[in-house]
Design an enzyme around this catalytic site. Structure first.
Site, PDB file in Angstrom:
ATOM      1  N   ARG A   1      11.895  -6.425   4.943  1.00 37.27           N
ATOM      2  CA  ARG A   1      11.861  -5.301   5.570  1.00 37.27           C
ATOM      3  C   ARG A   1      12.412  -4.423   7.061  1.00 37.27           C
ATOM      4  O   ARG A   1      12.770  -3.931   7.051  1.00 37.27           O
ATOM      5  CB  ARG A   1       9.951  -4.489   5.655  1.00 37.27           C
ATOM      6  CG  ARG A   1       9.763  -3.086   5.759  1.00 37.27           C
ATOM      7  CD  ARG A   1       8.642  -2.580   5.017  1.00 37.27           C
ATOM      8  NE  ARG A   1       7.512  -2.896   6.436  1.00 37.27           N
ATOM      9  CZ  ARG A   1       6.569  -2.710   6.653  1.00 37.27           C
ATOM     10  NH1 ARG A   1       6.126  -2.656   5.415  1.00 37.27           N
ATOM     11  NH2 ARG A   1       5.345  -2.601   7.298  1.00 37.27           N
TER      12      ARG A   1
ATOM     13  N   ARG B   1      12.514  -2.238  11.246  1.00 39.23           N
ATOM     14  CA  ARG B   1      10.936  -0.994  12.111  1.00 39.23           C
ATOM     15  C   ARG B   1      10.887  -1.966  13.496  1.00 39.23           C
ATOM     16  O   ARG B   1      10.955  -3.263  13.626  1.00 39.23           O
ATOM     17  CB  ARG B   1       9.318  -1.225  10.795  1.00 39.23           C
ATOM     18  CG  ARG B   1       9.755   0.100  10.388  1.00 39.23           C
ATOM     19  CD  ARG B   1       8.248   0.355   9.563  1.00 39.23           C
ATOM     20  NE  ARG B   1       6.878  -0.364   9.940  1.00 39.23           N
ATOM     21  CZ  ARG B   1       6.167  -0.092   9.431  1.00 39.23           C
ATOM     22  NH1 ARG B   1       5.654   0.405   8.233  1.00 39.23           N
ATOM     23  NH2 ARG B   1       4.919   0.051   9.962  1.00 39.23           N
TER      24      ARG B   1
ATOM     25  N   ARG C   1      -0.011  -7.929  13.852  1.00 43.13           N
ATOM     26  CA  ARG C   1      -0.147  -7.092  13.283  1.00 43.13           C
ATOM     27  C   ARG C   1      -0.854  -8.011  12.146  1.00 43.13           C
ATOM     28  O   ARG C   1      -2.699  -7.399  11.653  1.00 43.13           O
ATOM     29  CB  ARG C   1       0.467  -6.308  12.112  1.00 43.13           C
ATOM     30  CG  ARG C   1       1.254  -5.274  13.340  1.00 43.13           C
ATOM     31  CD  ARG C   1       3.009  -5.119  12.772  1.00 43.13           C
ATOM     32  NE  ARG C   1       2.475  -3.823  12.360  1.00 43.13           N
ATOM     33  CZ  ARG C   1       3.217  -3.909  10.852  1.00 43.13           C
ATOM     34  NH1 ARG C   1       4.551  -4.227  10.838  1.00 43.13           N
ATOM     35  NH2 ARG C   1       2.689  -2.910   9.783  1.00 43.13           N
TER      36      ARG C   1
ATOM     37  N   LYS D   1       0.741  -1.622   0.078  1.00 41.23           N
ATOM     38  CA  LYS D   1      -0.520  -0.085  -0.126  1.00 41.23           C
ATOM     39  C   LYS D   1       0.524   1.525   0.082  1.00 41.23           C
ATOM     40  O   LYS D   1       0.154   2.245  -0.834  1.00 41.23           O
ATOM     41  CB  LYS D   1      -0.823  -0.273   1.155  1.00 41.23           C
ATOM     42  CG  LYS D   1      -1.576  -1.169   1.418  1.00 41.23           C
ATOM     43  CD  LYS D   1      -2.685  -0.351   2.642  1.00 41.23           C
ATOM     44  CE  LYS D   1      -2.109  -0.421   3.840  1.00 41.23           C
ATOM     45  NZ  LYS D   1      -1.529  -1.987   4.460  1.00 41.23           N
TER      46      LYS D   1
ATOM     47  N   ARG E   1      -8.733   1.826   9.803  1.00 33.74           N
ATOM     48  CA  ARG E   1      -8.625   0.316  10.096  1.00 33.74           C
ATOM     49  C   ARG E   1     -10.028  -0.492  10.499  1.00 33.74           C
ATOM     50  O   ARG E   1      -9.996  -1.817  10.747  1.00 33.74           O
ATOM     51  CB  ARG E   1      -7.318   0.589  11.550  1.00 33.74           C
ATOM     52  CG  ARG E   1      -5.498   0.389  10.502  1.00 33.74           C
ATOM     53  CD  ARG E   1      -5.652   0.077   9.867  1.00 33.74           C
ATOM     54  NE  ARG E   1      -3.695  -0.894  10.537  1.00 33.74           N
ATOM     55  CZ  ARG E   1      -2.872   0.159   9.897  1.00 33.74           C
ATOM     56  NH1 ARG E   1      -2.331   0.986   9.734  1.00 33.74           N
ATOM     57  NH2 ARG E   1      -1.763  -0.111   9.914  1.00 33.74           N
TER      58      ARG E   1
HETATM   59  P1  AMP Z   1       1.010   1.259   9.353  1.00 28.41           P
HETATM   60  O1  AMP Z   1       2.258   2.224   8.996  1.00 28.41           O
HETATM   61  O2  AMP Z   1      -0.042   1.273   7.975  1.00 28.41           O
HETATM   62  O3  AMP Z   1       1.379  -0.418   9.270  1.00 28.41           O
HETATM   63  O4  AMP Z   1       1.211   1.702  10.383  1.00 28.41           O
HETATM   64  C1  AMP Z   1       2.247   1.209  11.723  1.00 28.41           C
HETATM   65  C2  AMP Z   1       1.572   0.965  12.856  1.00 28.41           C
HETATM   66  O5  AMP Z   1       0.528   2.684  13.558  1.00 28.41           O
HETATM   67  C3  AMP Z   1      -0.070   0.095  13.286  1.00 28.41           C
HETATM   68  O6  AMP Z   1       0.184  -1.096  13.363  1.00 28.41           O
HETATM   69  C4  AMP Z   1      -0.775   1.188  14.611  1.00 28.41           C
HETATM   70  O7  AMP Z   1       0.064   0.708  15.736  1.00 28.41           O
HETATM   71  C5  AMP Z   1      -0.800   2.260  13.808  1.00 28.41           C
HETATM   72  N1  AMP Z   1      -1.874   3.005  13.240  1.00 28.41           N
HETATM   73  C6  AMP Z   1      -1.988   3.710  11.912  1.00 28.41           C
HETATM   74  N2  AMP Z   1      -2.813   3.705  11.325  1.00 28.41           N
HETATM   75  C7  AMP Z   1      -3.874   3.726  12.098  1.00 28.41           C
HETATM   76  C8  AMP Z   1      -4.798   3.447  12.417  1.00 28.41           C
HETATM   77  N3  AMP Z   1      -5.650   4.194  11.285  1.00 28.41           N
HETATM   78  N4  AMP Z   1      -5.702   3.260  13.437  1.00 28.41           N
HETATM   79  C9  AMP Z   1      -5.104   2.773  14.465  1.00 28.41           C
HETATM   80  N5  AMP Z   1      -3.402   2.822  14.974  1.00 28.41           N
HETATM   81  C10 AMP Z   1      -3.210   2.907  13.454  1.00 28.41           C
END
Ligand code: AMP
Length: 186
Positions: free
Chosen positions: A128, A134, A145, A13, A88
């Site tokens: 990654r 990360r 996740r 994404k 989400r």
């Molecule tokens: P991502 O980079 O989108 O995988 O986001 C990394 C982390 O940020 C996720 O595992 C959540 O802890 C937090 N996060 C990102 N977007 C959201 C969201 N829309 N709602 C809640 N937590 C989020």
């Protein structure tokens, strides 16, 4: 063009969203990137979000609403936007619709779903982790996740399908080939 990107962590994404933003000349907002920046800057938001993010869980809905609302209200988002990592869950999707109607902006036009098998996702997230380091790309956290994606986020597929907005594309393969598929589908 008001797009929501859907797909498991590691489905591409972020990468495809960047390419789409450049191609269509519209801004992309990644709530994950915004939260990581807040953590790095040590802001109040970052302090509240860090432990939950490191555990691979979703932060409280209220912590992301401000980020999204602020970004969507900016003038460059008027002609369209790409959302990566938001919504989400169903509650966030409903709030997003509320934000758009408050801004007198049209509703989401397409929910673009990049489909990638779980095994492929795990392999990608491991590589990654090695490249980017990360904190949430370790084995246990990766599984968490994916679990949370399946439980909380995947119901959005049905949510947008019912609205006639869901487009699902195969997310495995060459980056450029997938990008061409996306452009053709939009
Ligand atoms: P991502 O980079 O989108 O995988 O986001 C990394 C982390 O940020 C996720 O595992 C959540 O802890 C937090 N996060 C990102 N977007 C959201 C969201 N829309 N709602 C809640 N937590 C989020």
């Amino acid at each position: 063009m008001r797009i929501v990107l859907l797909g498991a962590p590691g489905s591409g994404k972020g990468t495809q969203g960047e390419k789409m933003a450049a191609h269509f000349g519209i801004p992309k907002l990644s709530t994950g990137d915004a939260l990581r920046a807040a953590v790095a800057a040590g802001t109040e938001l970052g302090k509240k979000a860090k432990a939950t993010m490191d555990a691979g869980k979703l932060v409280a809905n209220e912590l992301v609403y401000g980020i999204v609302e602020e970004r969507l209200a900016q003038p460059d988002a008027k002609k369209g936007f790409i959302l990566d990592g938001f919504p989400r869950n169903i509650a966030q999707a409903d709030v997003l619709e509320g934000m758009l109607s408050k801004l007198k902006a049209p509703s989401i036009s397409t929910a673009l779903h990049l489909h990638v098998e779980d095994e492929e996702i795990i392999t990608r997230l491991h590589s990654r982790a090695l490249k980017e380091g990360r904190a949430d790309d370790t084995e246990d956290v990766i599984r968490k996740r994916i679990e949370i994606y399946n439980a909380d986020t995947s119901p959005l597929l049905d949510y947008y399908k019912k609205q006639g907005k869901l487009v699902t594309l195969e997310g495995k393969g060459e980056l450029e080939v997938i990008f061409k598929r996306i452009v053709a589908a939009l």
